[in-house]
Enzyme design. Structure first.
Site, mmCIF file in Angstrom:
data_model
loop_
_atom_site.group_PDB
_atom_site.id
_atom_site.type_symbol
_atom_site.label_atom_id
_atom_site.label_comp_id
_atom_site.label_asym_id
_atom_site.label_seq_id
_atom_site.Cartn_x
_atom_site.Cartn_y
_atom_site.Cartn_z
ATOM 1 N N LYS A 65 0.854 -1.199 0.000
ATOM 2 C CA LYS A 65 0.000 0.000 0.000
ATOM 3 C C LYS A 65 0.889 1.248 0.000
ATOM 4 O O LYS A 65 1.960 1.245 0.631
ATOM 5 C CB LYS A 65 -0.897 -0.029 1.251
ATOM 6 C CG LYS A 65 -2.022 0.989 1.259
ATOM 7 C CD LYS A 65 -2.932 0.769 2.467
ATOM 8 C CE LYS A 65 -4.105 1.722 2.505
ATOM 9 N NZ LYS A 65 -5.025 1.473 3.619
ATOM 10 N N SER A 140 -14.909 0.719 -7.317
ATOM 11 C CA SER A 140 -13.510 0.304 -7.178
ATOM 12 C C SER A 140 -13.265 -0.209 -5.762
ATOM 13 O O SER A 140 -13.972 0.156 -4.850
ATOM 14 C CB SER A 140 -12.621 1.500 -7.439
ATOM 15 O OG SER A 140 -13.056 2.572 -6.666
ATOM 16 N N SER A 164 -10.468 -1.360 5.837
ATOM 17 C CA SER A 164 -9.865 -1.237 4.508
ATOM 18 C C SER A 164 -9.141 -2.490 4.012
ATOM 19 O O SER A 164 -8.801 -2.550 2.830
ATOM 20 C CB SER A 164 -8.899 -0.058 4.453
ATOM 21 O OG SER A 164 -9.636 1.099 4.190
HETATM 22 N N1 GLN Z 1 -13.970 3.177 5.380
HETATM 23 C C1 GLN Z 1 -13.136 3.496 6.488
HETATM 24 C C2 GLN Z 1 -12.826 4.970 6.494
HETATM 25 O O1 GLN Z 1 -13.013 5.590 5.498
HETATM 26 C C3 GLN Z 1 -11.941 2.626 6.433
HETATM 27 C C4 GLN Z 1 -10.596 3.272 6.505
HETATM 28 C C5 GLN Z 1 -9.457 2.293 6.603
HETATM 29 O O2 GLN Z 1 -9.615 1.165 7.097
HETATM 30 N N2 GLN Z 1 -8.295 2.718 6.161
HETATM 31 O O3 GLN Z 1 -12.457 5.524 7.473
#
Ligand code: GLN
Length: 460
Positions: A65, A140, A164
């Site tokens: 990442k 996406s 995420s």
């Molecule tokens: N959807 C969550 C957010 O936008 C997840 C973020 C993450 O795990 N990096 O905060």
């Protein structure tokens, strides 16, 4: 694309030549139109390639990442603010893999500073879901998940603050594992929300997640959260002797759960019951509020973590721009929205109303999970309330996007390990849609969780 295990077997039996394999993979990446990668580290590959024969994992190519640092390489967090930022160090988690000779050469796309679930908030471009190739436009699903699912790398490292790792895995049909908070060092990984962030893995199988965990887990004096007596110890698979007991919170069915996902999830529960599992539906009322706790606490911490991006140190200074101009130009709208959310939450009159109760409720949530795990081995939910939706369909309404996090945020708030396993459904046009099933277990029982997930992998 082979799994880590089969890659090693094939290298050892001379069926795969690592150098040719890497070159072929690079060609595939160049041909791919999924936008899963921000950049390929050509220099890193050429300067390290000669050593590959001697090491254990023979240059198995993995995606990284873009918020994880590699010395001398750009690590932009998919933000204009860090577009040209070259990292001076390598993140501990990446270094441990490099030492075993995995090849972390591809920086995968992400939402700017990891805020979001869909990569539509990346400064560069949105990533395309490889399973929706016949449907335009696509939702996406995270650069790494798309890359692993479309076989552009063997596995990938990712961070999970509120889902995420697990959400993109769910929507791309692969395995996403978020270990216990503090199990893997986050040193030289850009923080989103320090008390929620955890490094984890995206893999094709549970066994591959186990391999990566065993290499990356462990104490690091540069990340104090790893200095825990449990970090270095592997939990034992105590449940194997008994019938595993799984709890399913009734509240998950009251959220906006897509009927296709609900039907699929219930059919998997039936399979488990007819196998050797005890499955109970339980009440867990606090789960209804977890998602709002997450957004209050996350925005507080991200505001502190983003202070340092003032344009002086991390963005080329442009004459005549002050602090406000720089942040206005270099941050994109989702980041700004969350900074504003925090400012609202800490307004004098709101601090006691929102922030303090959120901290208190987080503690209650953790206590309630601990109590639940006195009687149950794991908690199971769908990973996402719905399959992938169309690109752009949720960006106009942030609330819709944030609701994707309903099932994944509890594990981060309660510091639990959690894993998403693929299950598949079909839509009205008989196209196959991936969605995930999520398992959570108690803190530090990561290996047990993986062992249970491995059992489930063959059943569901
Ligand atoms: N959807 C969550 C957010 O936008 C997840 C973020 C993450 O795990 N990096 O905060």
């Amino acid at each position: 694309m082979p799994t880590i295990t089969s890659y090693l077997q094939q290298v050892q039996s001379w069926t795969i030549d690592p150098e040719t394999f890497i070159q072929q993979t690079i060609q595939q990446i160049q041909k791919s139109d999924l936008n899963s990668f921000i950049r390929v580290h050509d220099q890193f590959i050429s300067s390290h390639f000669d050593e590959l024969a001697s090491r254990e994992f023979h240059s198995a190519p993995i995606g990284i990442k873009d918020n994880m640092m590699l010395t001398g390489e750009i690590s932009s967090c998919a933000s204009k603010m860090l577009e040209h930022y070259v990292a001076p160090y390598t993140a501990t988690c990446c270094q441990k893999l490099i030492d075993k000779w995995f090849l972390p050469i591809w920086k995968t796309n992400m939402d700017e500073f990891a805020m979001g679930s869909s990569t539509e908030h990346s400064y560069f471009w949105p990533t395309i879901n490889p399973h929706w190739i016949n449907r335009m436009p696509w939702w996406s699903s995270g650069g790494s998940a798309a890359a692993v699912a479309s076989w552009l790398c063997i596995a990938a490292l990712w961070t999970d603050t509120g889902g995420s790792i697990r959400q993109p895995s769910s929507l791309c049909g692969i395995v996403g594992f978020k270990p216990t908070y503090g199990k893997i060092s986050r040193y030289w990984v850009q923080s989103l929300s320090s008390s929620l962030d955890q490094v984890g893995t995206l893999t094709q199988t549970v066994h591959d997640a186990e391999i990566l965990l065993s290499i990356m887990a462990g104490e690091d004096e540069n990340d104090l959260q790893t200095l825990n007596p449990h970090t270095n110890t592997s939990s034992s698979h105590t449940f194997t002797a008994e019938k595993p007991k799984i709890a399913i919170p009734n509240e998950i069915f009251t959220f906006s759960l897509d009927p296709r996902v609900e039907a699929l999830f219930r059919s998997k529960v039936d399979i488990l019951i007819s196998s050797w599992f005890q499955v109970d539906f339980i009440d867990f009322p606090l789960l209804r509020h977890v998602w709002s706790l997450y957004y209050i606490l996350m925005s507080a911490e991200l505001t502190s973590n983003l202070w340092r991006f003032d344009g002086m140190r991390f963005w080329c200074q442009k004459a005549g721009l002050d602090y406000t101009d720089i942040r206005s130009q270099a941050f994109w709208k989702e980041v700004k929205k969350r900074l504003m959310l925090w400012n609202y939450v800490v307004l004098h009159k709101n601090y006691d109303k929102y922030y303090k109760p959120a901290l208190k409720s987080r503690q209650q949530l953790t206590n309630q999970f601990s109590k639940l795990f006195e009687n149950y081995d794991a908690v199971m939910t769908p990973t996402t309330p719905a399959p992938a939706s169309n690109l752009g369909s949720k960006t106009a309404n942030s609330l819709q996007m944030y609701l994707e996090d309903l099932y994944t945020t509890p594990a981060n708030l309660a510091w639990l390990p959690a894993i998403s396993l693929p299950m598949w459904t079909v839509d009205e046009n008989w196209e196959k849609l991936p969605v995930g099933i999520q398992l959570m277990w108690k803190q530090w029982w990561d290996e047990d969780l993986l062992h249970l997930a491995w059992k489930l992998e063959s059943i569901i």
